[in-house]
Design a protein around this motif. Structure first.
Motif, PDB file in Angstrom:
ATOM      1  N   LYS A   1       0.815  -1.208   0.000  1.00  0.00           N
ATOM      2  CA  LYS A   1       0.000   0.000   0.000  1.00  0.00           C
ATOM      3  C   LYS A   1       0.856   1.268   0.000  1.00  0.00           C
ATOM      4  N   LYS A   2       1.936   1.264   0.769  1.00  0.00           N
ATOM      5  CA  LYS A   2       2.798   2.444   0.836  1.00  0.00           C
ATOM      6  C   LYS A   2       3.362   2.779  -0.547  1.00  0.00           C
ATOM      7  N   ASP A   3       3.870   1.758  -1.246  1.00  0.00           N
ATOM      8  CA  ASP A   3       4.436   1.959  -2.581  1.00  0.00           C
ATOM      9  C   ASP A   3       3.349   2.362  -3.571  1.00  0.00           C
ATOM     10  N   LYS A   4       2.173   1.760  -3.384  1.00  0.00           N
ATOM     11  CA  LYS A   4       1.041   2.071  -4.257  1.00  0.00           C
ATOM     12  C   LYS A   4       0.653   3.539  -4.135  1.00  0.00           C
ATOM     13  N   LYS A   5       0.606   4.035  -2.900  1.00  0.00           N
ATOM     14  CA  LYS A   5       0.257   5.436  -2.661  1.00  0.00           C
ATOM     15  C   LYS A   5       1.296   6.373  -3.280  1.00  0.00           C
TER      16      LYS A   5
ATOM     17  N   LEU B   1       1.085  10.403 -10.033  1.00  0.00           N
ATOM     18  CA  LEU B   1       0.123  10.547 -11.128  1.00  0.00           C
ATOM     19  C   LEU B   1      -0.949  11.593 -10.841  1.00  0.00           C
ATOM     20  N   LEU B   2      -0.870  12.212  -9.687  1.00  0.00           N
ATOM     21  CA  LEU B   2      -1.906  13.135  -9.219  1.00  0.00           C
ATOM     22  C   LEU B   2      -2.184  14.267 -10.203  1.00  0.00           C
ATOM     23  N   GLU B   3      -1.143  14.775 -10.859  1.00  0.00           N
ATOM     24  CA  GLU B   3      -1.293  15.932 -11.755  1.00  0.00           C
ATOM     25  C   GLU B   3      -1.564  15.536 -13.208  1.00  0.00           C
ATOM     26  N   THR B   4      -1.578  14.250 -13.504  1.00  0.00           N
ATOM     27  CA  THR B   4      -1.797  13.791 -14.880  1.00  0.00           C
ATOM     28  C   THR B   4      -3.185  14.200 -15.362  1.00  0.00           C
TER      29      THR B   4
ATOM     30  N   GLU C   1      -8.375   7.462  -1.775  1.00  0.00           N
ATOM     31  CA  GLU C   1      -7.622   8.189  -0.746  1.00  0.00           C
ATOM     32  C   GLU C   1      -6.644   9.194  -1.360  1.00  0.00           C
ATOM     33  N   VAL C   2      -5.980   8.798  -2.437  1.00  0.00           N
ATOM     34  CA  VAL C   2      -4.925   9.642  -3.015  1.00  0.00           C
ATOM     35  C   VAL C   2      -5.453  10.587  -4.099  1.00  0.00           C
ATOM     36  N   LEU C   3      -6.309  10.061  -4.981  1.00  0.00           N
ATOM     37  CA  LEU C   3      -6.749  10.834  -6.144  1.00  0.00           C
ATOM     38  C   LEU C   3      -8.063  11.571  -5.934  1.00  0.00           C
ATOM     39  N   GLY C   4      -8.795  11.191  -4.905  1.00  0.00           N
ATOM     40  CA  GLY C   4     -10.109  11.797  -4.704  1.00  0.00           C
ATOM     41  C   GLY C   4     -11.178  11.007  -5.449  1.00  0.00           C
TER      42      GLY C   4
END
Length: 289
Positions: free
Chosen positions: A152-156, A162-165, A187-190
């Protein structure tokens, strides 16, 4: 520098490496050309010989199969290149779809190119692009990521990158990790729009479209099985900002010329420039004097 011309013009007497697309489920999706190549080559390099032999048996093809996979790629790759240099034609296939994508075939292609051998694509079915075109999400810009890391840590961390893609992002995922991956994405991308495709072209094909929250809720209530392609909407806020400010590197004169090149008269073009820049038309006029 490496220049590869049509194999028909190759006078080196060397063989070539064919990258042959195979069905991702429905056997009718194989091309006539793929069947011909699989019949004509000296041997077929397979990810799993048992899987490929089922396909060959269905089409009554008796070409010899050799093993090429993650665990023997170094030794097997060198042997395949040696055979091609001797004039043998070899086809590379994956278990399903286009070879080289998310499998070790890429290293064989690199080895062949370094040896100045011809590498020829035989197009075919592809799960990632099939999932994209039925997703209803942006197809003008997209990127293929493949499998996210298991932890999960690596996945996050990867998802944060990729958040700004701004374009759509395509992932592969296995059934037992699907929910964990979707929750980490939320959790990360919304709560973005996504499409989840399972068993594409097969009998139990299913496409789920909606927000991440909606799709997680649906997946919570069903038995998760099969192989999945997830297409995730890009960062729309950034994409909209980018669209709004496409002119930001242009001078006012260049901005004006852009619209005049679209056959607008100068007056209409000035009006559009003023709207883009959120200033009055008079300001644009004064600047251009």
């Amino acid at each position: 520098m490496n220049i590869q011309k049509s194999f028909l013009e190759d006078e080196t007497n060397k063989g070539c490496l064919y990258l042959v697309g195979t069905p991702i489920g429905n056997l009718e999706d194989i091309s006539y050309r793929a069947l011909r190549i699989l019949q004509e080559v000296e041997c077929i390099a397979c990810e799993d010989t048992r899987q490929t032999k089922k396909l060959l048996s269905h089409f009554q093809i008796s070409t010899r199969c050799i093993s090429y996979h993650e665990h023997n790629k170094h030794a097997s790759g060198k042997e395949i290149v040696r055979l091609i240099e001797q004039g043998k034609h070899i086809a590379l296939v994956s278990d399903a779809g286009l070879p080289v994508i998310s499998d070790p075939g890429n290293e064989l292609v690199q080895l062949a190119i370094e040896s100045n051998l011809s590498v020829i694509p035989i197009p075919g079915a592809n799960a990632a692009l099939s999932a994209l075109i039925i997703s209803g999400l942006d197809t003008d810009q997209f990127m293929f990521f493949g499998f996210l890391p298991r932890e999960k840590k690596d996945k996050k961390e990867k998802l944060k990158e990729l958040l700004e893609t701004t374009g759509s992002i395509i992932f592969y995922e296995s059934p037992h990790r699907l929910l964990n991956t979707l929750n980490t994405m939320l959790e990360v991308l919304g709560n973005r729009r996504i499409s989840i495709a399972r068993e594409i072209t097969k009998r139990y094909e299913e496409i789920v479209r909606g927000t991440l929250e909606e799709c997680i809720s649906y997946m919570d209530d069903i038995k998760i099985q099969g192989e999945y392609c997830i297409v995730v909407q890009g960062n729309m806020e950034k994409a909209e900002k980018k669209d709004e400010l496409w002119w930001s590197l242009l001078s006012i004169q260049e901005h004006l010329e852009h619209y005049m090149n679209q056959e607008l008269d100068k007056k209409e073009a000035m009006k559009k420039v003023a709207v883009d820049r959120k200033v009055s038309k008079r300001d644009i006029y004064n600047h251009l004097l």
